[in-house]
Design a protein around this motif. Sequence first.
Motif, PDB file in Angstrom:
ATOM      1  N   ALA A 104      95.004 -21.363  77.627  1.00 30.22           N
ATOM      2  CA  ALA A 104      94.223 -20.832  78.641  1.00 30.22           C
ATOM      3  C   ALA A 104      93.533 -22.055  79.062  1.00 30.22           C
ATOM      4  O   ALA A 104      93.105 -22.823  78.135  1.00 30.22           O
ATOM      5  CB  ALA A 104      93.504 -19.625  78.174  1.00 30.22           C
ATOM      6  N   LEU A 105      92.902 -21.803  80.364  1.00 28.57           N
ATOM      7  CA  LEU A 105      91.697 -22.660  80.890  1.00 28.57           C
ATOM      8  C   LEU A 105      90.853 -21.669  81.619  1.00 28.57           C
ATOM      9  O   LEU A 105      90.942 -21.112  82.573  1.00 28.57           O
ATOM     10  CB  LEU A 105      92.360 -23.756  81.937  1.00 28.57           C
ATOM     11  N   PHE A 106      89.708 -21.528  80.674  1.00 36.93           N
ATOM     12  CA  PHE A 106      88.825 -20.526  81.251  1.00 36.93           C
ATOM     13  C   PHE A 106      87.558 -21.111  82.087  1.00 36.93           C
ATOM     14  O   PHE A 106      87.137 -22.294  81.789  1.00 36.93           O
ATOM     15  CB  PHE A 106      87.968 -19.843  80.201  1.00 36.93           C
ATOM     16  N   SER A 107      87.272 -20.620  83.359  1.00 36.29           N
ATOM     17  CA  SER A 107      86.449 -21.175  84.360  1.00 36.29           C
ATOM     18  C   SER A 107      84.918 -20.626  83.935  1.00 36.29           C
ATOM     19  O   SER A 107      84.729 -19.428  83.253  1.00 36.29           O
ATOM     20  CB  SER A 107      86.848 -20.585  85.692  1.00 36.29           C
ATOM     21  N   LYS A 108      83.898 -21.211  84.385  1.00 38.36           N
ATOM     22  CA  LYS A 108      82.636 -20.779  84.482  1.00 38.36           C
ATOM     23  C   LYS A 108      81.988 -20.479  85.694  1.00 38.36           C
ATOM     24  O   LYS A 108      80.814 -19.783  85.830  1.00 38.36           O
ATOM     25  CB  LYS A 108      81.589 -21.847  83.595  1.00 38.36           C
ATOM     26  N   ARG A 147     100.549 -32.587  72.418  1.00 40.70           N
ATOM     27  CA  ARG A 147     100.071 -31.975  74.073  1.00 40.70           C
ATOM     28  C   ARG A 147      99.963 -30.680  73.992  1.00 40.70           C
ATOM     29  O   ARG A 147      99.086 -30.205  74.886  1.00 40.70           O
ATOM     30  CB  ARG A 147     101.563 -32.365  74.629  1.00 40.70           C
ATOM     31  N   ILE A 148     100.725 -29.776  73.396  1.00 42.34           N
ATOM     32  CA  ILE A 148     100.388 -28.311  73.369  1.00 42.34           C
ATOM     33  C   ILE A 148      98.852 -28.193  72.797  1.00 42.34           C
ATOM     34  O   ILE A 148      98.217 -27.246  73.487  1.00 42.34           O
ATOM     35  CB  ILE A 148     101.276 -27.503  72.432  1.00 42.34           C
ATOM     36  N   ASN A 149      98.325 -28.730  71.809  1.00 42.59           N
ATOM     37  CA  ASN A 149      97.171 -28.499  71.231  1.00 42.59           C
ATOM     38  C   ASN A 149      95.956 -29.079  72.036  1.00 42.59           C
ATOM     39  O   ASN A 149      94.949 -28.610  71.768  1.00 42.59           O
ATOM     40  CB  ASN A 149      97.217 -28.785  69.561  1.00 42.59           C
ATOM     41  N   ALA A 150      96.352 -29.900  72.944  1.00 44.19           N
ATOM     42  CA  ALA A 150      95.245 -30.334  73.873  1.00 44.19           C
ATOM     43  C   ALA A 150      94.641 -29.483  74.799  1.00 44.19           C
ATOM     44  O   ALA A 150      93.766 -29.679  75.519  1.00 44.19           O
ATOM     45  CB  ALA A 150      95.999 -31.888  74.560  1.00 44.19           C
ATOM     46  N   ILE A 151      95.542 -28.482  74.947  1.00 46.47           N
ATOM     47  CA  ILE A 151      95.170 -27.435  75.802  1.00 46.47           C
ATOM     48  C   ILE A 151      94.539 -26.099  75.040  1.00 46.47           C
ATOM     49  O   ILE A 151      95.214 -25.870  74.028  1.00 46.47           O
ATOM     50  CB  ILE A 151      96.247 -26.650  76.803  1.00 46.47           C
ATOM     51  N   PRO A 188      90.479 -12.697  70.935  1.00 47.34           N
ATOM     52  CA  PRO A 188      91.273 -13.637  70.937  1.00 47.34           C
ATOM     53  C   PRO A 188      90.665 -14.748  69.912  1.00 47.34           C
ATOM     54  O   PRO A 188      89.265 -14.963  69.781  1.00 47.34           O
ATOM     55  CB  PRO A 188      91.194 -14.235  72.480  1.00 47.34           C
ATOM     56  N   VAL A 189      91.675 -15.153  69.159  1.00 47.76           N
ATOM     57  CA  VAL A 189      91.224 -16.391  68.294  1.00 47.76           C
ATOM     58  C   VAL A 189      91.617 -17.659  68.494  1.00 47.76           C
ATOM     59  O   VAL A 189      93.141 -17.678  69.038  1.00 47.76           O
ATOM     60  CB  VAL A 189      91.415 -15.802  66.839  1.00 47.76           C
ATOM     61  N   PRO A 190      91.014 -18.752  68.423  1.00 49.57           N
ATOM     62  CA  PRO A 190      91.766 -19.977  68.645  1.00 49.57           C
ATOM     63  C   PRO A 190      93.008 -20.202  67.747  1.00 49.57           C
ATOM     64  O   PRO A 190      92.821 -19.855  66.761  1.00 49.57           O
ATOM     65  CB  PRO A 190      90.661 -21.157  68.301  1.00 49.57           C
ATOM     66  N   PHE A 191      94.092 -21.025  68.329  1.00 49.37           N
ATOM     67  CA  PHE A 191      95.106 -21.146  67.790  1.00 49.37           C
ATOM     68  C   PHE A 191      95.620 -22.609  67.915  1.00 49.37           C
ATOM     69  O   PHE A 191      95.508 -23.013  68.957  1.00 49.37           O
ATOM     70  CB  PHE A 191      96.120 -20.252  68.201  1.00 49.37           C
ATOM     71  N   THR A 192      96.055 -23.085  66.687  1.00 51.29           N
ATOM     72  CA  THR A 192      96.590 -24.459  66.645  1.00 51.29           C
ATOM     73  C   THR A 192      98.098 -24.295  66.146  1.00 51.29           C
ATOM     74  O   THR A 192      98.406 -24.065  65.107  1.00 51.29           O
ATOM     75  CB  THR A 192      95.980 -25.605  65.607  1.00 51.29           C
ATOM     76  N   LEU A 193      99.023 -25.023  66.863  1.00 50.75           N
ATOM     77  CA  LEU A 193     100.492 -25.139  66.486  1.00 50.75           C
ATOM     78  C   LEU A 193     100.533 -26.207  65.541  1.00 50.75           C
ATOM     79  O   LEU A 193     100.436 -27.205  65.936  1.00 50.75           O
ATOM     80  CB  LEU A 193     101.260 -25.147  67.638  1.00 50.75           C
ATOM     81  N   PHE A 197      87.409 -26.009  78.624  1.00 51.80           N
ATOM     82  CA  PHE A 197      87.664 -24.671  79.137  1.00 51.80           C
ATOM     83  C   PHE A 197      88.005 -23.725  78.054  1.00 51.80           C
ATOM     84  O   PHE A 197      88.604 -22.751  78.789  1.00 51.80           O
ATOM     85  CB  PHE A 197      89.040 -25.133  79.934  1.00 51.80           C
ATOM     86  N   SER A 198      87.509 -23.791  76.911  1.00 54.98           N
ATOM     87  CA  SER A 198      87.896 -22.683  75.769  1.00 54.98           C
ATOM     88  C   SER A 198      87.083 -21.436  75.747  1.00 54.98           C
ATOM     89  O   SER A 198      87.112 -20.452  75.066  1.00 54.98           O
ATOM     90  CB  SER A 198      88.016 -23.213  74.580  1.00 54.98           C
ATOM     91  N   ALA A 199      85.802 -21.422  76.606  1.00 54.70           N
ATOM     92  CA  ALA A 199      84.836 -20.231  76.312  1.00 54.70           C
ATOM     93  C   ALA A 199      85.393 -19.093  76.946  1.00 54.70           C
ATOM     94  O   ALA A 199      85.719 -18.952  78.348  1.00 54.70           O
ATOM     95  CB  ALA A 199      83.735 -20.819  77.435  1.00 54.70           C
TER      96      ALA A 199
END
Length: 409
Positions: free
Chosen positions: A105-109, A80-84, A16-21, A5-7
């Motif tokens: 975010a969960l981005f839809s197609k 758990r946070i980074n799984a989304i 926006p850039v991907p982020f990992t806590l 869901f990251s597209a």
Amino acid sequence: MADRFSAIPSKAVGKPVPFTLSVPEEALNEFQILLKLSKIGPSTWWNQPGDGQFGLSREWLTRAQETWLAKFDWRDHEKRINAIPNFKIPLQDPELGQLDIHFAALFSKKPDAVPLMFLHGFPSSFMDFLPIMETLVGKYTPETLPYHVIAPSLPDYGLSVRTTRKAEMTVHRAARVMHQLMLDLGFGESGYVVQGGDLGSMLARTMAVEYEECKAFHVNMLVLNPGDSVSPSARPTAEEQEALDRTKRWQETGFAYALEHGTRPATVGLAMSSNPLALLAWIGEKLCEWVDPHSPLSLDTILATVSFYWFTDTFPNCLYHAELVKKVMAGSTLPISTEKPMGYSLFAHDLAILPRAWAEELYPNLKLFRFHAEGGHFASLEQPQSFLADVEEFIQLSRSLFSAPGALV
């Protein structure tokens, strides 16, 4: 699994850039040392176990400290946070300067997916929406998800920080930043729906009034505003009256924290950020008291929330809801739309509620009202399935506003 869901939508104009806590190990070690050395005050007449009328008991705080030290695992919550999918995006505001905004975010197609923003309040974070995002991941695929789900850290909360402090954060300014986030993600043409509770409800209301692109709004906190009046025939149900009575008692006995926030945010911010145990006492009280007493939050959930506040230095920065306290004391309030579609989920154990008869009389634009006998102020954590069902139903009722085919691809 959630990585699917990251597209990012192709119409996004921001970057926006991907982020990992990942909290540094040194910070975790320092936290353990500070927590171990933090002193619990002496036993007093007020802090004995009881009904909570004077706040937390010494016994609860002692047990929570012991659990925090010996059993709590922050890394589990990071996983758990980074799984989304998480992102950060730079935003420029004319008054606030440069901001680094975080969002999950969960981005839809789906070409007709509705952009949906969830806004948390105090003392909460975007983590409040992890249960519903996890549910959506299990329920849909990127090809079938009917929404683009955006759950940001509010400005000056959590992982959303300012690099400059040119002006005080206010509800109006924070709402402007959240609106800009949706525009930068490419949702300006299609428009979006915003959902909020607590401070988030105030931001949602403001966005619905101020911005055309905000097509509809759903809240899970609503009150009778100063100056509003309802006819004698608009009577609360017995359950609603019971909730109103609880609200009145809370205003008389539990509102002191808000007065401190509203009048001395600098002092309370410095005091509560001095050590983890102080922060736990201040925030933990709310997480214990503001819920349905029949199904309280787990201690692990409470410790995760406070840990997030600690590791992100959230508390001293997030007190701009002090502005709301000043408005309440002055007898004024924020505007609310009576035209755009509105949804309201009333969870009976919330701090402030508006009975159905009152809501229907005051808001001709009320498209959905749901009363829930279970659940309190933190509805998305306490009753995530009911909460999500309400929001999905509200969006379905408002879907005609987003009928342009291919608008979001």
